[in-house]
Design an enzyme around this catalytic site. Structure first.
Site, PDB file in Angstrom:
ATOM      1  N   ASP A  98      -8.195  21.355   4.447  1.00  0.00           N
ATOM      2  CA  ASP A  98      -9.418  20.624   4.130  1.00  0.00           C
ATOM      3  C   ASP A  98      -9.628  19.534   5.165  1.00  0.00           C
ATOM      4  O   ASP A  98      -8.736  19.222   5.954  1.00  0.00           O
ATOM      5  CB  ASP A  98      -9.318  20.005   2.733  1.00  0.00           C
ATOM      6  CG  ASP A  98      -8.177  18.978   2.649  1.00  0.00           C
ATOM      7  OD1 ASP A  98      -7.053  19.301   3.093  1.00  0.00           O
ATOM      8  OD2 ASP A  98      -8.409  17.857   2.177  1.00  0.00           O
ATOM      9  N   CYS A 151      21.767   6.568 -12.096  1.00  0.00           N
ATOM     10  CA  CYS A 151      21.803   7.225 -10.782  1.00  0.00           C
ATOM     11  C   CYS A 151      23.158   6.989 -10.098  1.00  0.00           C
ATOM     12  O   CYS A 151      23.913   6.079 -10.451  1.00  0.00           O
ATOM     13  CB  CYS A 151      20.661   6.742  -9.892  1.00  0.00           C
ATOM     14  SG  CYS A 151      20.932   5.154  -9.068  1.00  0.00           S
ATOM     15  N   CYS A 198      20.985   1.939 -15.286  1.00  0.00           N
ATOM     16  CA  CYS A 198      20.501   3.117 -14.560  1.00  0.00           C
ATOM     17  C   CYS A 198      21.632   4.118 -14.396  1.00  0.00           C
ATOM     18  O   CYS A 198      22.778   3.750 -14.100  1.00  0.00           O
ATOM     19  CB  CYS A 198      19.955   2.705 -13.197  1.00  0.00           C
ATOM     20  SG  CYS A 198      19.375   4.094 -12.181  1.00  0.00           S
ATOM     21  N   ASP A 225       2.705  13.302  -5.798  1.00  0.00           N
ATOM     22  CA  ASP A 225       3.758  13.071  -4.815  1.00  0.00           C
ATOM     23  C   ASP A 225       3.487  11.785  -4.071  1.00  0.00           C
ATOM     24  O   ASP A 225       2.357  11.304  -4.026  1.00  0.00           O
ATOM     25  CB  ASP A 225       3.817  14.223  -3.806  1.00  0.00           C
ATOM     26  CG  ASP A 225       2.594  14.237  -2.891  1.00  0.00           C
ATOM     27  OD1 ASP A 225       2.677  13.644  -1.796  1.00  0.00           O
ATOM     28  OD2 ASP A 225       1.558  14.809  -3.271  1.00  0.00           O
ATOM     29  N   ASP A 248       2.023  20.613   1.912  1.00  0.00           N
ATOM     30  CA  ASP A 248       0.608  20.278   2.069  1.00  0.00           C
ATOM     31  C   ASP A 248       0.106  20.960   3.345  1.00  0.00           C
ATOM     32  O   ASP A 248       0.881  21.481   4.139  1.00  0.00           O
ATOM     33  CB  ASP A 248       0.371  18.776   2.079  1.00  0.00           C
ATOM     34  CG  ASP A 248       1.068  18.041   3.208  1.00  0.00           C
ATOM     35  OD1 ASP A 248       1.475  18.696   4.178  1.00  0.00           O
ATOM     36  OD2 ASP A 248       1.194  16.816   3.123  1.00  0.00           O
ATOM     37  N   SER A 249      -1.204  20.965   3.520  1.00  0.00           N
ATOM     38  CA  SER A 249      -1.800  21.789   4.571  1.00  0.00           C
ATOM     39  C   SER A 249      -1.631  21.221   5.970  1.00  0.00           C
ATOM     40  O   SER A 249      -1.855  21.914   6.955  1.00  0.00           O
ATOM     41  CB  SER A 249      -3.291  21.980   4.300  1.00  0.00           C
ATOM     42  OG  SER A 249      -3.986  20.761   4.503  1.00  0.00           O
ATOM     43  N   GLY A 250      -1.286  19.932   6.066  1.00  0.00           N
ATOM     44  CA  GLY A 250      -1.249  19.265   7.360  1.00  0.00           C
ATOM     45  C   GLY A 250      -2.524  18.537   7.691  1.00  0.00           C
ATOM     46  O   GLY A 250      -2.594  17.781   8.664  1.00  0.00           O
ATOM     47  N   GLY A 251      -3.570  18.707   6.865  1.00  0.00           N
ATOM     48  CA  GLY A 251      -4.849  18.083   7.152  1.00  0.00           C
ATOM     49  C   GLY A 251      -4.792  16.573   7.180  1.00  0.00           C
ATOM     50  O   GLY A 251      -5.420  15.932   8.025  1.00  0.00           O
ATOM     51  N   PHE A 252      -4.024  15.974   6.266  1.00  0.00           N
ATOM     52  CA  PHE A 252      -3.931  14.516   6.233  1.00  0.00           C
ATOM     53  C   PHE A 252      -3.340  13.980   7.531  1.00  0.00           C
ATOM     54  O   PHE A 252      -3.858  13.032   8.126  1.00  0.00           O
ATOM     55  CB  PHE A 252      -3.079  14.058   5.044  1.00  0.00           C
ATOM     56  CG  PHE A 252      -2.909  12.564   4.973  1.00  0.00           C
ATOM     57  CD1 PHE A 252      -3.824  11.786   4.286  1.00  0.00           C
ATOM     58  CD2 PHE A 252      -1.846  11.932   5.593  1.00  0.00           C
ATOM     59  CE1 PHE A 252      -3.687  10.403   4.224  1.00  0.00           C
ATOM     60  CE2 PHE A 252      -1.695  10.552   5.541  1.00  0.00           C
ATOM     61  CZ  PHE A 252      -2.623   9.785   4.855  1.00  0.00           C
ATOM     62  N   CYS A 286      23.713   3.367  -8.661  1.00  0.00           N
ATOM     63  CA  CYS A 286      23.973   2.327  -9.654  1.00  0.00           C
ATOM     64  C   CYS A 286      25.315   2.522 -10.350  1.00  0.00           C
ATOM     65  O   CYS A 286      25.940   1.541 -10.772  1.00  0.00           O
ATOM     66  CB  CYS A 286      22.846   2.296 -10.684  1.00  0.00           C
ATOM     67  SG  CYS A 286      21.288   1.626 -10.022  1.00  0.00           S
ATOM     68  N   GLY A 304      -8.168  13.107  -0.789  1.00  0.00           N
ATOM     69  CA  GLY A 304      -9.191  12.297  -0.157  1.00  0.00           C
ATOM     70  C   GLY A 304      -9.158  10.844  -0.569  1.00  0.00           C
ATOM     71  O   GLY A 304      -8.152  10.323  -1.040  1.00  0.00           O
ATOM     72  N   HIS A 307      18.305   5.664  -5.765  1.00  0.00           N
ATOM     73  CA  HIS A 307      17.900   4.897  -6.941  1.00  0.00           C
ATOM     74  C   HIS A 307      16.386   4.929  -7.139  1.00  0.00           C
ATOM     75  O   HIS A 307      15.900   5.152  -8.270  1.00  0.00           O
ATOM     76  CB  HIS A 307      18.369   3.450  -6.836  1.00  0.00           C
ATOM     77  CG  HIS A 307      17.764   2.578  -7.891  1.00  0.00           C
ATOM     78  ND1 HIS A 307      18.141   2.647  -9.217  1.00  0.00           N
ATOM     79  CD2 HIS A 307      16.753   1.661  -7.827  1.00  0.00           C
ATOM     80  CE1 HIS A 307      17.415   1.807  -9.922  1.00  0.00           C
ATOM     81  NE2 HIS A 307      16.566   1.196  -9.105  1.00  0.00           N
TER      82      HIS A 307
END
Length: 434
Positions: A207, A371, A369, A331, A127-131, A374, A284, A400
């Site tokens: 952004d 995984c 499960c 994500d 991601d751009s780092g904006g968040f 488990c 956003g 898990h």
């Protein structure tokens, strides 16, 4: 905000030979395989836009819909990359802000890029780092309130007892590092330079993040700023692509803002949809109860032949809502974040392993499960690890939880293909929230 007359309407196109290293192909559409009823359409507020597809990157394919596990600092916290591959993760997402601060994008570039650096052979996102610039800069740490609309406060609000560490202007953002207080500058050009050095297969344009607490006037101003930044990101991205000809092609996604306003969301999609992005991120402020509606607004406007990534969701009801309204990938850090507090997912809900009842519970985290956790360890053992403050507890629960979400989305994809999506959704959510 005054328009910048010096910004070109559209940058020059990337040479087709480079851009063809990334592609998206639509598979089956939800409305074709499942044929929703008029009642389902009414409840959804409009046509279902869900589909399957295939994203092709220089480091492999992603079958969509797909959950993209988050490895913020070039690692999924407490989990080996080999374990992520074993549990079925198709791609990993890292954060440009954190990697810019530590160890520095030049280190990743010298190492051969993000995937090589972290020993992950598959597709990668950044991601751009904006968040992080905005959320950490406002003192809200990792979370900004996206649950309620309250515009009574100022547009530049900060968390109680915190100072503002980020300041936005039309050219970019000044911010202080949350690590040591050093002052840094991010602009569209710098974000592109950082992300190109990090070397992920898919990047996001820089952004400005807004929240549900910002006024409509500020949302309008911010949307125009993000539009102009998108043009600058593309121009710098194309320049860097040409100058780094020996590197694999890196796709660039534009980011759609507009908060809870239909006209602003649709405008952002039309504006950025006309630009030469490889795909789009829907970001956003998203009210949970209107998530599906907002995602549908966007996907009614965005180009059909390009992938759409919804940033930052992982709750089962949100995932199904996003899928049926046209999100291809999404994500969230939640599977590993809750694991560090001993929470684990099951088909009947989320539970906390710290409870005393698990002390002598020798069953797996989830019956059936497949995984690693488990197959090999009991609730009692992992409960003991958590109580003893052993790091292995977070590793096993994280494995898990990631498998649970990855498999749920994989099964949703198969359900679209075989025509059972709505039945699968009803059964899955009915059990989980019972």
């Amino acid at each position: 905000m005054p328009a910048n007359s010096d910004v070109p309407s559209l940058p020059e196109a990337v040479p087709p030979a480079r851009q063809s290293e990334f592609s998206f192909r639509v598979g089956k559409r939800l409305t074709e395989t499942c044929r929703p009823t008029s009642e389902q359409m009414y409840d959804n507020g409009g046509e279902f836009l869900g589909r399957t597809g295939t994203i092709t990157t220089p480091h492999g394919e992603i079958q969509t819909p797909a959950f993209i596990a988050v490895g913020t600092k070039a690692t999924v916290k407490s989990v080996l990359p080999e374990s992520m591959a074993e549990l079925g993760a198709q791609a990993l997402l890292a954060n440009a802000y954190h990697l810019y601060l530590q160890p520095g994008p030049d280190v990743l570039d010298e190492a051969g890029g993000l995937g090589t650096f972290m020993n992950w052979p598959g597709p990668t996102f950044t991601d751009s780092g904006g968040f992080q610039v905005m959320s950490l800069g406002s003192g809200f740490k990792k979370v900004i309130d996206m649950k309620s609309v309250d515009q009574s406060g100022p547009d530049d609000a900060v968390a109680a007892g915190k100072e503002r560490l980020a300041h936005v202007d039309d050219d970019g953002v000044w911010f202080k590092s949350h690590l040591n207080g050093d002052r840094h500058r991010f602009s569209p050009e710098i974000s592109m330079q950082v992300q190109h050095q990090i070397g992920a297969d898919i990047m996001f344009a820089f952004d400005e993040l807004t929240t549900l607490q910002n006024s409509r006037g500020y949302q309008v101003e911010s949307l125009e700023r993000t539009r102009l930044w998108a043009l600058r990101c593309l121009e710098e991205h194309f320049r860097l692509t040409a100058s780094r000809a020996g590197k694999p092609y890196q796709a660039l996604f534009g980011v759609i803002q507009g908060a809870q306003y239909e006209d602003l969301r649709r405008k952002a999609c039309r504006d950025l949809g006309a630009m030469a992005f490889d795909g789009y991120g829907i970001g956003g402020a998203l009210e949970k109860e209107n998530l599906g509606t907002i995602v549908r607004w966007c996907n009614e406007e965005l180009p059909e032949n390009k992938p759409r990534h919804l940033l930052g969701i992982s709750e089962p009801d949100d995932i199904f809502t996003a899928i049926e309204n046209g999100a291809d990938t999404f994500d969230c850090v939640s599977p590993t974040r809750v694991a560090r507090n001993s929470a684990f997912y099951t088909p009947t809900g989320r539970y906390n392993l710290s409870g005393a009842k698990y002390k002598r519970d020798f069953g797996p985290l989830q019956e059936g499960c497949d995984c690693y956790a488990c197959r090999n360890y009991s609730r009692a053992y992992i409960h003991h690890l958590f109580k003893a403050r052993e790091m292995l507890s977070a590793t096993l629960i994280s494995i898990h939880n990631e498998r649970f979400v990855v498999k749920m989305v994989d099964d949703a994809r198969l359900a679209i293909e075989d025509g059972s999506f709505f039945d699968f959704k009803a059964e899955t959510l009915g059990r989980y929230y019972s």
